[in-house]
Design a protein around this motif. Structure first.
Motif, short mmCIF file in Angstrom:
data_model
loop_
_atom_site.label_atom_id
_atom_site.label_comp_id
_atom_site.label_asym_id
_atom_site.label_seq_id
_atom_site.Cartn_x
_atom_site.Cartn_y
_atom_site.Cartn_z
N MET A 1 0.80 -1.31 0.10
CA MET A 1 -0.09 0.00 0.07
C MET A 1 0.94 1.24 0.00
N ARG A 2 2.00 1.40 0.69
CA ARG A 2 2.73 2.32 0.90
C ARG A 2 3.28 2.64 -0.63
N PHE A 3 3.72 1.52 -1.24
CA PHE A 3 4.19 1.87 -2.55
C PHE A 3 3.33 2.58 -3.49
N VAL A 4 2.19 1.80 -3.43
CA VAL A 4 1.23 2.60 -4.39
C VAL A 4 0.96 4.17 -4.10
N LEU A 5 0.91 4.68 -2.81
CA LEU A 5 0.60 5.76 -2.44
C LEU A 5 1.96 6.94 -2.83
N ARG A 6 3.10 6.14 -2.65
CA ARG A 6 4.50 6.78 -2.94
C ARG A 6 4.42 7.01 -4.65
N PHE A 7 3.96 6.05 -5.14
CA PHE A 7 4.02 5.81 -6.82
C PHE A 7 3.04 6.94 -7.32
N SER A 8 1.80 7.05 -6.71
CA SER A 8 0.69 7.98 -7.15
C SER A 8 1.21 9.29 -6.73
N GLY A 9 1.74 9.62 -5.80
CA GLY A 9 2.17 10.88 -5.33
C GLY A 9 3.26 11.42 -6.58
N PHE A 10 4.29 10.51 -6.80
CA PHE A 10 5.04 10.60 -7.88
C PHE A 10 4.79 10.90 -9.30
N ALA A 11 3.81 10.23 -9.66
CA ALA A 11 3.19 10.34 -10.71
C ALA A 11 2.38 11.77 -10.79
N MET A 12 1.65 12.26 -9.77
CA MET A 12 0.85 13.55 -9.83
C MET A 12 1.89 14.43 -9.92
N THR A 13 3.03 14.41 -9.00
CA THR A 13 4.01 15.40 -9.17
C THR A 13 4.66 15.67 -10.61
N LEU A 14 4.94 14.50 -11.17
CA LEU A 14 5.38 14.70 -12.64
C LEU A 14 4.41 15.01 -13.65
N ALA A 15 3.48 14.83 -13.52
CA ALA A 15 2.30 15.11 -14.51
C ALA A 15 2.14 16.71 -14.11
N SER A 16 2.23 17.11 -12.85
CA SER A 16 2.00 18.70 -12.83
C SER A 16 3.22 19.35 -13.10
N LEU A 17 4.37 18.90 -13.26
CA LEU A 17 5.20 19.30 -13.90
C LEU A 17 5.41 19.48 -15.13
N VAL A 18 4.99 18.52 -15.95
CA VAL A 18 5.02 18.23 -17.44
C VAL A 18 3.76 19.33 -17.92
N LEU A 19 2.46 19.48 -16.99
CA LEU A 19 1.65 20.34 -17.38
C LEU A 19 2.14 21.85 -17.26
N VAL A 20 2.72 22.39 -16.19
CA VAL A 20 3.43 23.44 -16.08
C VAL A 20 4.36 23.83 -17.21
N SER A 21 5.41 23.01 -17.27
CA SER A 21 6.31 23.20 -18.22
C SER A 21 5.89 23.24 -19.82
N GLY A 22 4.81 22.47 -19.99
CA GLY A 22 4.34 22.45 -21.25
C GLY A 22 3.77 23.84 -21.58
N SER A 23 2.85 24.29 -20.53
CA SER A 23 1.94 25.62 -20.62
C SER A 23 2.91 26.81 -20.95
N LEU A 24 4.16 26.65 -20.25
CA LEU A 24 5.05 27.84 -20.06
C LEU A 24 5.71 27.64 -21.44
#
Length: 69
Positions: A1-24
């Motif tokens: 369960m801990r792996f799933v939470l860490r992975f989803s947090g990493f995926a959300m962070t990466l998706a946010s960075l890609v979205l902000v970088s792409g918009s910029l």
């Protein structure tokens, strides 16, 4: 369960960075490409040259006459 939470947090962070970088990057690209476009007021005053085509009696085009206004 801990792996799933860490992975989803990493995926959300990466998706946010890609979205902000792409918009910029898209904003900078649009700003760069629109820098040399004419002003809206200039386009509103634009009057293109008038072209007159003369037809011969048999329906062929005679030489084109142009005149700037």
């Amino acid at each position: 369960m801990r792996f799933v939470l860490r992975f989803s947090g990493f995926a959300m962070t990466l998706a946010s960075l890609v979205l902000v970088s792409g918009s910029l990057a898209l904003g900078i690209l649009l700003w760069h490409l629109s820098a040399d476009l004419p002003d809206h007021a200039e386009l509103a005053r634009h009057e293109p040259p008038v072209t007159t085509r003369l037809h011969a009696a048999d329906g062929r085009f005679s030489p084109t006459m142009t005149a700037n206004q």
